[in-house]
Design a protein around this motif. Structure first.
Motif, short mmCIF file in Angstrom:
data_model
loop_
_atom_site.label_atom_id
_atom_site.label_comp_id
_atom_site.label_asym_id
_atom_site.label_seq_id
_atom_site.Cartn_x
_atom_site.Cartn_y
_atom_site.Cartn_z
N ARG A 21 0.84 -1.20 0.00
CA ARG A 21 0.00 0.00 0.00
C ARG A 21 0.88 1.25 0.00
N GLU A 22 0.53 2.23 -0.83
CA GLU A 22 1.37 3.41 -0.99
C GLU A 22 0.64 4.67 -0.52
N THR A 23 1.39 5.52 0.17
CA THR A 23 0.88 6.79 0.65
C THR A 23 1.85 7.89 0.25
N PRO A 24 1.39 8.93 -0.44
CA PRO A 24 2.31 10.01 -0.82
C PRO A 24 2.73 10.83 0.40
N TRP A 25 3.97 11.25 0.40
CA TRP A 25 4.51 12.08 1.49
C TRP A 25 4.40 13.55 1.09
N GLN A 26 3.74 14.34 1.91
CA GLN A 26 3.57 15.77 1.67
C GLN A 26 3.07 16.05 0.23
N PRO A 27 1.99 15.43 -0.18
CA PRO A 27 1.54 15.57 -1.58
C PRO A 27 1.15 16.99 -1.96
N GLU A 28 0.74 17.81 -0.98
CA GLU A 28 0.33 19.18 -1.30
C GLU A 28 1.48 19.98 -1.91
N LEU A 29 2.69 19.68 -1.50
CA LEU A 29 3.85 20.41 -2.02
C LEU A 29 4.11 20.09 -3.49
N TYR A 30 3.72 18.90 -3.89
CA TYR A 30 4.11 18.41 -5.21
C TYR A 30 2.90 18.15 -6.11
N ALA A 31 1.84 18.90 -5.87
CA ALA A 31 0.62 18.72 -6.66
C ALA A 31 0.81 19.13 -8.11
N GLU A 32 1.70 20.10 -8.36
CA GLU A 32 1.93 20.58 -9.72
C GLU A 32 3.35 21.14 -9.82
N PRO A 33 3.89 21.22 -11.03
CA PRO A 33 5.25 21.77 -11.18
C PRO A 33 5.28 23.23 -10.74
N SER A 34 6.35 23.61 -10.05
CA SER A 34 6.48 24.99 -9.61
C SER A 34 7.94 25.31 -9.35
N VAL A 35 8.21 26.62 -9.30
CA VAL A 35 9.55 27.10 -8.99
C VAL A 35 9.43 28.04 -7.80
N VAL A 36 10.26 27.80 -6.78
CA VAL A 36 10.27 28.63 -5.58
C VAL A 36 11.59 29.38 -5.57
N THR A 37 11.53 30.69 -5.71
CA THR A 37 12.76 31.48 -5.82
C THR A 37 13.52 31.57 -4.51
N HIS A 38 12.80 31.40 -3.39
CA HIS A 38 13.43 31.37 -2.07
C HIS A 38 12.50 30.58 -1.14
N PRO A 39 13.05 29.69 -0.30
CA PRO A 39 12.19 28.87 0.56
C PRO A 39 11.22 29.67 1.42
N ALA A 40 11.59 30.88 1.82
CA ALA A 40 10.70 31.69 2.65
C ALA A 40 9.39 32.01 1.94
N ARG A 41 9.38 31.92 0.61
CA ARG A 41 8.16 32.19 -0.15
C ARG A 41 7.18 31.02 -0.10
N ARG A 42 7.65 29.88 0.37
CA ARG A 42 6.74 28.73 0.54
C ARG A 42 7.12 28.02 1.84
N ARG A 43 6.51 28.50 2.92
CA ARG A 43 6.90 28.01 4.23
C ARG A 43 6.61 26.53 4.43
N ARG A 44 5.70 25.98 3.63
CA ARG A 44 5.37 24.56 3.77
C ARG A 44 6.55 23.66 3.44
N LEU A 45 7.58 24.21 2.82
CA LEU A 45 8.77 23.40 2.51
C LEU A 45 9.38 22.81 3.77
N VAL A 46 9.21 23.45 4.93
CA VAL A 46 9.78 22.89 6.16
C VAL A 46 9.07 21.60 6.57
N HIS A 47 7.89 21.32 6.02
CA HIS A 47 7.19 20.08 6.34
C HIS A 47 7.90 18.88 5.73
#
Length: 531
Positions: free
Chosen positions: A134-160
């Motif tokens: 059985r498979e469960t995605p880890w932190q799927p909200e972060l990887y729902a679609e392709p994106s570019v984050v210019t600095h981690p502070a712009r997407r605080r969920r990265l610390v999850h």
């Protein structure tokens, strides 16, 4: 025609006494194709023949280099550092010996990193439970679609996403910022490494592709360091790693990321360990409570306010008392989804509160929380019998919010825990009961279950205002309800059915069909009595 990127990646594989799996991990890295320049396998002084197996693989594969450590490091950080120091490619990835890279993982990450000029590329990690698969995605909200984050502070969920293995790093970025793993026996080394990466402010490319398969072997003879949570040392290691990670972020003046990391601690780590407290002995519970209170003193009000409500309340309860208290209710609130069991108390000023003993732990957020997020408590009794199986459900009022929403229907699903598939669905009308309760009764056909297994019970509550709440039922803890019952089965003649409470208190079901299943259960019980 798809064109693979030119060779550019070193994959560092680490292992200790994992002869059964390490070859599969190495082969999954080599199978990524020509983009992988080299695979560096670091054997951490294994005694089970892992080193010899790796050496044999290297004689047939020029891209594989084996590093044999002379002394066991006690953790994962040092061997990863060894591999990183030897990496000769522009990019590097990390892989554990009991996991694997799915096909196309390197191409997906490398393509994104180059296309967007990113120092780090990250993708979806999938947790695969073995042996069920059985498979469960880890932190799927972060990887729902392709994106570019210019600095981690712009997407605080990265610390999850504290994993280091579902990411591709530019080698000169890591070396230029002196980013390494903690050496020696440092559990949760990923927390610290990831914090160091985020603190350096990389440009990041995120892809929705599965890029890492994390194998979870809960029945293994030797649990992974992160799964071995039964000792207080494990909790202390988690506290130490998290504290270090937060300090790193604060030292880099990334206050928003540090606050997000603390909020995530409340929602993830605190809830996970709190719902397991009743599995531990009194000494562990007291020590856990004391150490947790000490760490939570470093949090401020804004850290708590940023966290989702269940973790925030659990943290407030721990802060409010010097000794463990009300653990059955704490476990239910820490569950996913959260369930707030009665009694429902009020502070002297009329504000909803955790209990009469702890009126300072307020629950006023429940008065305006959306219905689909309310920790509604539903108690369940599953009664298998020769004339059929009946699931009785009782829902409690919650400070007037349930009555205001108007309960109407309950959908019940019986879910195969092995594959996650729904095997039965039922719907029942809700009827009002005395003392602000609502009830529903659902018939289940256990005779239709085709094999021995474990089955979860999921519930969707429907309200007159159009809202709904997805939840699970709290298992009523009575010996006459949580016992094994033999029931007739059309397919197997006889079926052993046992309702039980999961670690988080939810009602679930185990079955063993047929005479063979009955004999197997009897033998296991006899074996336990003999030992």
């Amino acid at each position: 025609m798809k064109i693979s990127p030119p060779p550019a990646v070193t994959v560092v594989v680490i292992g200790f006494d994992d002869v059964s799996h390490v070859a599969d991990a190495v082969r999954s890295a080599l199978a990524q194709g020509p983009a992988v320049t080299e695979v560096i396998a670091v054997d951490d002084c294994s005694t089970d023949g892992s080193g010899a197996l790796l050496h044999e693989l290297a004689t047939h594969e020029r891209r594989l280099t084996v590093v044999h450590r002379e002394h066991n490091s006690g953790g994962c950080g040092t061997p990863r550092n060894d591999g990183l120091a030897r990496a000769s490619s522009p990019y590097v990835m990390f892989l554990d010996s009991d996991d694997e890279l799915p096909p196309g993982a390197v191409d997906a990450l490398l393509g994104a990193a180059r296309r967007h000029g990113a120092e780090v590329a990250a993708g979806l990690c999938v947790r695969r439970e073995l042996p069920s698969g059985r498979e469960t995605p880890w932190q799927p909200e972060l990887y729902a679609e392709p994106s570019v984050v210019t600095h981690p502070a712009r997407r605080r969920r990265l610390v999850h996403d504290t994993l280091c293995v579902n990411k591709l790093y530019r080698t000169d970025f890591l070396r230029g910022h002196g980013i390494r793993f903690p050496d020696g026996r440092f559990v949760y080394e990923d927390f610290v490494f990831t914090a160091r990466v985020l603190a350096a402010g990389p440009r990041m490319a995120l892809v929705p592709d599965p890029v890492y398969v994390w194998h979870v072997r809960r029945s293994a003879d030797r649990l992974s360091l992160s799964l071995d949570r039964a000792r207080i040392d494990n909790w202390q290691a988690r506290l130490d790693a998290h504290r270090t990670a937060v300090d790193i972020l604060l030292g880099a003046e990334q206050k928003r990321l540090a606050r997000a990391a603390r909020a995530h601690f409340l929602d993830h780590s605190l809830r996970m360990y709190a719902r397991e407290l009743d599995l531990r002995d009194p000494e562990y519970r007291t020590e856990w409570w004391t150490r947790t209170r000490t760490y939570l003193k470093t949090f401020d009000t804004a850290d708590f306010e940023l966290a989702p409500a269940p973790g925030r309340v659990v943290g407030r309860i721990v802060q409010a008392t010097e000794e463990p208290c009300d653990l059955p209710r704490v476990k239910e609130l820490a569950a996913r989804p959260a369930r707030l069991l009665p009694p429902y108390a009020y502070a002297p000023d009329g504000t909803p509160a955790w209990s009469a003993e702890l009126p300072q732990v307020t629950l006023d957020h429940l008065l305006h929380r959306p219905v689909h997020l309310l920790p509604v408590a539903v108690e369940g009794e599953l009664r298998p019998g020769p004339r059929g199986t009946r699931l009785s459900l009782v829902m409690h009022e919650l400070y007037g919010r349930v009555a205001d929403a108007g309960p109407r229907m309950m959908d019940v699903e019986l879910v195969d825990r092995e594959c996650g598939g729904v095997v039965q669905r039922r719907t029942a009308a809700v009827t009002a009961q005395p003392e602000q309760q609502w009830a529903a009764t659902v018939p289940l056909d256990l005779s239709a279950l085709g094999r021995a297994g474990t089955w979860d019970i999921r519930i969707r509550l429907h309200f007159a205002d159009g809202s709904h709440r997805d939840t699970t039922a709290h298992a009523v803890n009575r010996p006459d309800l949580l016992r094994r019952v033999a029931v007739p089965s059309r397919r197997h003649g006889v079926l052993l059915a046992q309702p039980y409470a999961t670690h988080s208190g939810a009602l679930a079901l185990r079955t063993a069909p047929g005479l063979r299943g009955v004999v197997s259960v009897v033998r296991r019980r006899a074996g336990r009595l003999l030992h």
